[in-house]
Design an enzyme around this catalytic site. Sequence first.
Site, short mmCIF file in Angstrom:
data_model
loop_
_atom_site.label_atom_id
_atom_site.label_comp_id
_atom_site.label_asym_id
_atom_site.label_seq_id
_atom_site.Cartn_x
_atom_site.Cartn_y
_atom_site.Cartn_z
N HIS A 198 0.69 3.32 -7.53
CA HIS A 198 -0.24 4.06 -8.39
C HIS A 198 0.45 4.50 -9.68
O HIS A 198 -0.08 4.32 -10.79
CB HIS A 198 -0.74 5.31 -7.66
CG HIS A 198 -1.80 5.06 -6.65
ND1 HIS A 198 -3.00 4.44 -6.95
CD2 HIS A 198 -1.86 5.36 -5.33
CE1 HIS A 198 -3.74 4.38 -5.85
NE2 HIS A 198 -3.08 4.93 -4.85
N GLU A 201 -5.96 1.09 -6.34
CA GLU A 201 -5.52 0.82 -4.97
C GLU A 201 -4.99 -0.60 -4.82
O GLU A 201 -4.16 -0.87 -3.95
CB GLU A 201 -6.66 1.08 -3.98
CG GLU A 201 -7.05 2.54 -3.84
CD GLU A 201 -5.92 3.43 -3.37
OE1 GLU A 201 -4.98 2.92 -2.72
OE2 GLU A 201 -5.96 4.64 -3.65
N HIS A 239 3.75 3.21 -1.72
CA HIS A 239 2.32 3.21 -2.05
C HIS A 239 2.05 4.02 -3.31
O HIS A 239 1.38 3.56 -4.24
CB HIS A 239 1.52 3.78 -0.87
CG HIS A 239 0.04 3.83 -1.09
ND1 HIS A 239 -0.81 2.86 -0.64
CD2 HIS A 239 -0.74 4.75 -1.73
CE1 HIS A 239 -2.05 3.17 -0.99
NE2 HIS A 239 -2.03 4.32 -1.64
N GLU A 240 2.57 5.24 -3.35
CA GLU A 240 2.31 6.10 -4.51
C GLU A 240 3.03 5.59 -5.76
O GLU A 240 2.55 5.78 -6.88
CB GLU A 240 2.72 7.54 -4.19
CG GLU A 240 1.98 8.18 -3.03
CD GLU A 240 0.47 8.12 -3.15
OE1 GLU A 240 -0.03 8.04 -4.30
OE2 GLU A 240 -0.22 8.16 -2.12
#
Length: 491
Positions: free
Chosen positions: A260, A286, A256-257
């Site tokens: 980003h 997101e 997930h990170e």
Amino acid sequence: MSAYSDLMAFVRETEALKQIQGRLGWDQETVMPSGAAAQRAEEMAALDKVIHARCVAPQLADWLEAADAEDAVAESQLYQIRRAYDRAMKVPVELSAEITRVTSLSQGIWAEARADDDFSAFSDSFEEVLNLQRQQASALAGSDGDLYDALLEDYEPGATGDSFAAMFDEMRPRLVALRESVLSSGRESPALEGHFDETAQLALSEACARAFGYDFSHGRIDKAVHPFSSGSGLDSRITTRTDPSDPFGCLYSTIHEVGHSRYEQSVSRDYLLTPIGRGVSMGVHESQSRFYENQLGRSRAFTGWLFGQCREAFGDIGVSSEGEFYAAVNNVRTGFIRTEADEVHYNLHILLRFDLERALIAGDLEVRDLEAAWNERFEADFGLAVDRPSNGVLQDVHWPVGLFGYFPTYSLGNLYAGCLFEAMRLEVPNWENALARGDATPATEWLRTRLQCHGARRGPRETIEHAVAGQISAEPFLAYLEEKFSGLYAL
């Protein structure tokens, strides 16, 4: 030197100072000694005053009036600078610095209260944060604006509380229907079993980051209470967390990170340390992290590769086939924690937070009543009684650090990710074959060229519309969920 050149030279220095401020925040959440919190808060407030003074410097107005946009890039730069200048002019410097100081302290208080499962130990600090956020919202909104909408502008320019409410109204019926169908299907998904060594988890999380193209020469992975990404351009860092009973929290937080951070690493270097040299909004941000984590990371192709990696790293993990592992990764179950929620439940977690924080900013809900309101709403929505604050109102770092208006961008990101995934599947026919080998390059390169490299050149919706060459709607995301989980649960 032209007015535009002078303006951009000044703004680049301001952007550099903001990066330094971000690095102090990263340090605070990863390696700063716990006893340094009070001093760090003063350091952050002092730096905020310097940055704020530059953001409202008188010469900015003169340069903005005199500057000419010679091309589309310059036009975008000037738009972003004017927007930031107008917002900064509305917020008193002392209020801005006090918000920075108080939220810096609040973060440490929240972490201790969360560890102790004691909301009362955090409530006074949170009361202070909330009051400051209301003051900032009032300054930004003026006499006739909506307080929550004013804060949303920091995260999703152009969005309003009403537009988010309409989005949730559209999504909720099909999400609830899908959840009910899955939970009543009678199918039980397998679960991982065993003790998962922290060192092995972190090594595998690094392998996952590399599979998704994370550039370690311009980033790093560290541990934090709540995973996050920090920085942009040539220095974009991420954090993750570990649990010896469940490696998925570490692996999927990392992926997930990485989503980003890859967005920030991929923005054109021509825009480095400028207002368009970063992600355009949190909704678009997101969309990248959720796309990496879910559409790619939880796909049958990638989980097939990850199954072999987990067996190699941990030995017997309680599931014996790629199919069982895919089902375990995508297990639908009602749980307390947002960051561990499956794709079916996730947006219902966000809707709860959206409604509560909107009420907090409006003054319809006070801190003293928040824990009870959370617990009552959670039991109504999820059918579970919250057993402790760390599984409820204290689980997220967003409110302690003043991020009111951030939460609904997660769901908007899911909606955007659905549109992007539909477009990518049509244009990149070999993405699954490569992903099955642990190589996300075909998919992530499509994202880089269609979206990430452009930074904040366009507005949020325009960024997604340009990437997909079409209009935005919730349909692709909802159809993706229904197709995926109908297959998993034989609906």
